[in-house]
Motif scaffolding. Sequence first.
Motif, PDB file in Angstrom:
ATOM      1  N   UNK A  91       0.830  -1.197   0.000  1.00 49.44           N
ATOM      2  CA  UNK A  91       0.000   0.000   0.000  1.00 49.44           C
ATOM      3  C   UNK A  91       0.871   1.256   0.000  1.00 49.44           C
ATOM      4  N   UNK A  92       1.852   1.253  -0.903  1.00 53.60           N
ATOM      5  CA  UNK A  92       2.799   2.366  -0.992  1.00 53.60           C
ATOM      6  C   UNK A  92       2.748   2.968  -2.394  1.00 53.60           C
TER       7      UNK A  92
ATOM      8  N   UNK B 200      11.570  -5.963  -6.920  1.00 54.33           N
ATOM      9  CA  UNK B 200      10.474  -5.328  -6.195  1.00 54.33           C
ATOM     10  C   UNK B 200       9.312  -6.301  -6.036  1.00 54.33           C
ATOM     11  N   UNK B 201       8.771  -6.346  -4.828  1.00 48.57           N
ATOM     12  CA  UNK B 201       7.582  -7.134  -4.527  1.00 48.57           C
ATOM     13  C   UNK B 201       6.526  -6.143  -4.062  1.00 48.57           C
ATOM     14  N   UNK B 202       5.512  -5.926  -4.900  1.00 42.63           N
ATOM     15  CA  UNK B 202       4.521  -4.892  -4.637  1.00 42.63           C
ATOM     16  C   UNK B 202       3.159  -5.511  -4.342  1.00 42.63           C
ATOM     17  N   UNK B 203       2.521  -5.067  -3.259  1.00 45.28           N
ATOM     18  CA  UNK B 203       1.185  -5.509  -2.878  1.00 45.28           C
ATOM     19  C   UNK B 203       0.302  -4.283  -2.724  1.00 45.28           C
TER      20      UNK B 203
ATOM     21  N   UNK C   2      -0.213  -9.871 -11.125  1.00 46.03           N
ATOM     22  CA  UNK C   2      -1.532 -10.482 -10.960  1.00 46.03           C
ATOM     23  C   UNK C   2      -2.520  -9.413 -10.507  1.00 46.03           C
ATOM     24  N   UNK C   3      -3.633  -9.334 -11.218  1.00 50.49           N
ATOM     25  CA  UNK C   3      -4.675  -8.350 -10.895  1.00 50.49           C
ATOM     26  C   UNK C   3      -4.089  -6.940 -10.817  1.00 50.49           C
TER      27      UNK C   3
ATOM     28  N   UNK D  76      -2.340  -6.761  -7.334  1.00 56.42           N
ATOM     29  CA  UNK D  76      -3.265  -5.644  -7.142  1.00 56.42           C
ATOM     30  C   UNK D  76      -2.524  -4.311  -7.089  1.00 56.42           C
ATOM     31  N   UNK D  77      -1.649  -4.091  -8.078  1.00 54.55           N
ATOM     32  CA  UNK D  77      -0.811  -2.888  -8.094  1.00 54.55           C
ATOM     33  C   UNK D  77      -0.867  -2.203  -9.459  1.00 54.55           C
TER      34      UNK D  77
END
Length: 98
Positions: free
Chosen positions: A30-31, A44-47, A67-68, A90-91
Amino acid sequence: MQNEQGEFDLRHKDCLVYVPKQMLTLEGTQADIILVRPQADVSANMQQSHLRIAENGVAYRYSIDAKHSKLEGLQSDAAGEVQVSIQANESNLGLYQH
């Protein structure tokens, strides 16, 4: 925040990141993150995050598993010297436009 392994864990933040000249690992939750002209490999691992990259005329090799997620404007170049690997869920991923 940066930990002992040189990883940045960014949660619920707005960040402008000037990447050091060494490999960097980002964990974003959430950044809203802007990478400015990375000069070394980035993982990078983005959620649920927004990641934008200011390429400033530099070509990068992108490896993206999204994904999404929404992906706009990132074009991988096989001749790029720097690898940017992104795992996203979701990013929103794209180029930085100002």
